[in-house]
Design a protein around this motif. Structure first.
Motif, PDB file in Angstrom:
ATOM      1  N   GLN A 105       0.484  -1.042  -0.439  1.00 14.69           N
ATOM      2  CA  GLN A 105       0.236   0.233  -0.191  1.00 14.69           C
ATOM      3  C   GLN A 105       1.150   1.529  -0.347  1.00 14.69           C
ATOM      4  OE1 GLN A 105      -2.885  -0.126   3.060  1.00 14.69           O
ATOM      5  NE2 GLN A 105      -3.037  -2.753   2.142  1.00 14.69           N
ATOM      6  N   ASP A 106       1.975   1.070   0.401  1.00 12.96           N
ATOM      7  CA  ASP A 106       2.896   2.467   0.598  1.00 12.96           C
ATOM      8  C   ASP A 106       3.034   2.088  -1.107  1.00 12.96           C
ATOM      9  OD1 ASP A 106       2.485   2.578   3.640  1.00 12.96           O
ATOM     10  OD2 ASP A 106       4.057   1.435   4.039  1.00 12.96           O
ATOM     11  N   ARG A 107       3.832   1.117  -1.523  1.00 14.52           N
ATOM     12  CA  ARG A 107       3.753   1.310  -3.006  1.00 14.52           C
ATOM     13  C   ARG A 107       2.932   2.028  -3.576  1.00 14.52           C
ATOM     14  NH1 ARG A 107       7.259  -3.198  -5.196  1.00 14.52           N
ATOM     15  NH2 ARG A 107       6.354  -4.672  -3.262  1.00 14.52           N
ATOM     16  N   GLY A 108       1.980   2.734  -3.698  1.00 13.95           N
ATOM     17  CA  GLY A 108       0.824   2.533  -4.049  1.00 13.95           C
ATOM     18  C   GLY A 108      -0.765   1.788  -4.264  1.00 13.95           C
ATOM     19  N   GLU A 155      -6.003  -4.429  -3.816  1.00  8.23           N
ATOM     20  CA  GLU A 155      -4.621  -5.310  -5.140  1.00  8.23           C
ATOM     21  C   GLU A 155      -3.642  -5.689  -3.620  1.00  8.23           C
ATOM     22  OE1 GLU A 155      -5.779  -1.600  -8.360  1.00  8.23           O
ATOM     23  OE2 GLU A 155      -4.624  -0.895  -6.494  1.00  8.23           O
ATOM     24  N   ALA A 156      -3.555  -5.545  -2.390  1.00  8.79           N
ATOM     25  CA  ALA A 156      -2.062  -5.784  -2.149  1.00  8.79           C
ATOM     26  C   ALA A 156      -2.053  -7.203  -1.748  1.00  8.79           C
ATOM     27  CB  ALA A 156      -2.132  -4.719  -0.539  1.00  8.79           C
ATOM     28  N   ASN A 157      -3.510  -7.657  -1.635  1.00 10.92           N
ATOM     29  CA  ASN A 157      -3.500  -8.628  -0.653  1.00 10.92           C
ATOM     30  C   ASN A 157      -3.792  -9.599  -2.218  1.00 10.92           C
ATOM     31  OD1 ASN A 157      -4.907  -7.809   1.344  1.00 10.92           O
ATOM     32  ND2 ASN A 157      -6.208  -9.009   1.459  1.00 10.92           N
ATOM     33  N   HIS A 158      -4.231  -9.411  -3.072  1.00 13.96           N
ATOM     34  CA  HIS A 158      -4.139  -9.786  -4.460  1.00 13.96           C
ATOM     35  C   HIS A 158      -2.230 -10.162  -5.006  1.00 13.96           C
ATOM     36  CE1 HIS A 158      -8.724  -8.942  -6.219  1.00 13.96           C
ATOM     37  NE2 HIS A 158      -8.266  -9.734  -4.627  1.00 13.96           N
ATOM     38  N   GLN A 159      -2.319  -9.436  -4.715  1.00 16.37           N
ATOM     39  CA  GLN A 159      -0.500  -8.974  -5.081  1.00 16.37           C
ATOM     40  C   GLN A 159       0.322 -10.339  -4.181  1.00 16.37           C
ATOM     41  OE1 GLN A 159       2.275  -7.553  -7.285  1.00 16.37           O
ATOM     42  NE2 GLN A 159       0.060  -7.169  -8.040  1.00 16.37           N
ATOM     43  N   LEU A 160      -0.019 -10.173  -2.492  1.00 15.84           N
ATOM     44  CA  LEU A 160       0.245 -11.664  -1.821  1.00 15.84           C
ATOM     45  C   LEU A 160      -0.170 -12.721  -2.223  1.00 15.84           C
ATOM     46  CD1 LEU A 160       0.092  -9.082   1.365  1.00 15.84           C
ATOM     47  CD2 LEU A 160       2.595  -9.548   0.263  1.00 15.84           C
ATOM     48  N   GLY A 161      -1.045 -12.943  -3.333  1.00 21.83           N
ATOM     49  CA  GLY A 161      -1.703 -13.977  -3.434  1.00 21.83           C
ATOM     50  C   GLY A 161      -3.020 -14.660  -2.720  1.00 21.83           C
ATOM     51  N   GLN A 176      -9.094   7.478   3.816  1.00 21.78           N
ATOM     52  CA  GLN A 176      -9.889   8.211   2.640  1.00 21.78           C
ATOM     53  C   GLN A 176      -9.974   7.079   1.433  1.00 21.78           C
ATOM     54  OE1 GLN A 176      -8.513  11.906   2.115  1.00 21.78           O
ATOM     55  NE2 GLN A 176     -10.564  12.733   2.700  1.00 21.78           N
ATOM     56  N   ASN A 177      -8.510   7.030   0.887  1.00 26.64           N
ATOM     57  CA  ASN A 177      -8.552   5.847  -0.325  1.00 26.64           C
ATOM     58  C   ASN A 177      -8.883   4.479   0.446  1.00 26.64           C
ATOM     59  OD1 ASN A 177      -7.719   5.065  -2.754  1.00 26.64           O
ATOM     60  ND2 ASN A 177      -6.410   3.656  -1.914  1.00 26.64           N
ATOM     61  N   TYR A 178      -8.751   4.261   1.909  1.00 26.78           N
ATOM     62  CA  TYR A 178      -9.366   2.806   2.045  1.00 26.78           C
ATOM     63  C   TYR A 178     -10.458   3.007   2.528  1.00 26.78           C
ATOM     64  CZ  TYR A 178      -9.836  -0.560   6.143  1.00 26.78           C
ATOM     65  OH  TYR A 178     -10.469  -1.689   7.300  1.00 26.78           O
ATOM     66  N   LEU A 179     -11.377   3.840   2.974  1.00 23.93           N
ATOM     67  CA  LEU A 179     -12.608   3.504   2.936  1.00 23.93           C
ATOM     68  C   LEU A 179     -13.294   4.021   1.462  1.00 23.93           C
ATOM     69  CD1 LEU A 179     -12.966   6.188   6.422  1.00 23.93           C
ATOM     70  CD2 LEU A 179     -12.999   3.726   5.994  1.00 23.93           C
ATOM     71  N   GLU A 180     -12.862   4.584   0.748  1.00 21.85           N
ATOM     72  CA  GLU A 180     -13.712   4.691  -0.826  1.00 21.85           C
ATOM     73  C   GLU A 180     -12.823   2.803  -1.277  1.00 21.85           C
ATOM     74  OE1 GLU A 180     -14.923   6.126  -3.438  1.00 21.85           O
ATOM     75  OE2 GLU A 180     -14.771   7.245  -1.634  1.00 21.85           O
TER      76      GLU A 180
END
Length: 187
Positions: A103-106, A111-117, A173-177
């Motif tokens: 998430q720090d990388r955008g 998406e982060a969960n999916h990147q980790l499988g 804000q992005n997390y809630l969106e």
């Protein structure tokens, strides 16, 4: 289910005097925080563990604010919080920290969960049914914004859904969106 159930203990808190009881399911120990009397139309919050938010006050989520909101409501009206030990939408603390770095990388939370499988949300609410049956609860007033929690309670009558709307900040804000737009949360 092979569930072990603890004794009931007192839990004085800044929100009032509660009682606690633990339900151990395999390797997870869940907690029920409640104020008596427990009525069949109880006020209920199902809350998944969030160490970074609940204990450390992370501003990246709304978890602590939702937990505190529920405890405030329950202290006035009676009811319970079922605190489920399923960190990071079920991926665990180690993987949640790795997801935070993504998430720090955008990447957003999904998406982060999916990147980790991992799937978007691996949480399981089966123990909730066991706990509610243990306390002989069939009707609830559910404190939630999450449609998955509503759908997980098909064997119970939800008298009303009580929104858990908490303040936003520049970090969440992005997390809630994403919760609203991609997960269908009622925000």
């Amino acid at each position: 289910m092979n569930i072990k159930i603890s004794n009931i203990a007192k839990l004085p808190s800044k929100y009032g005097d509660f009682k606690i009881q633990s339900f151990k399911d395999k390797d997870k120990e869940h907690l029920v925080i409640f104020k008596e009397p427990i009525l069949d139309n109880t006020l209920l919050r199902i809350h998944s563990e969030c160490l970074t938010g609940d204990a450390l006050g992370s501003l990246k989520c709304d978890c602590q604010a939702q937990l505190h909101h529920a405890l405030q409501l329950i202290s006035k009206e009676n009811g319970m919080v079922i605190y489920l030990r399923q960190e990071g939408r079920g991926i665990g603390l180690f993987n949640k920290v790795n997801a935070y770095e993504l998430q720090d990388r955008g990447f957003n939370t999904i998406e982060a969960n999916h990147q980790l499988g991992f799937e978007t949300d691996l949480r399981d609410y089966k123990i909730v049914e066991y706990i509610l049956n243990y306390y002989k609860i069939k009707k609830i007033n559910l404190i939630t914004n999450n449609p998955n929690k509503i759908n997980s309670l098909k064997n119970f009558e939800i008298l009303q859904r009580i929104p858990s709307i908490t303040p936003t900040n520049k970090h969440n804000q992005n997390y809630l969106e994403i919760k609203k737009e991609s997960l269908g949360h009622f925000l």
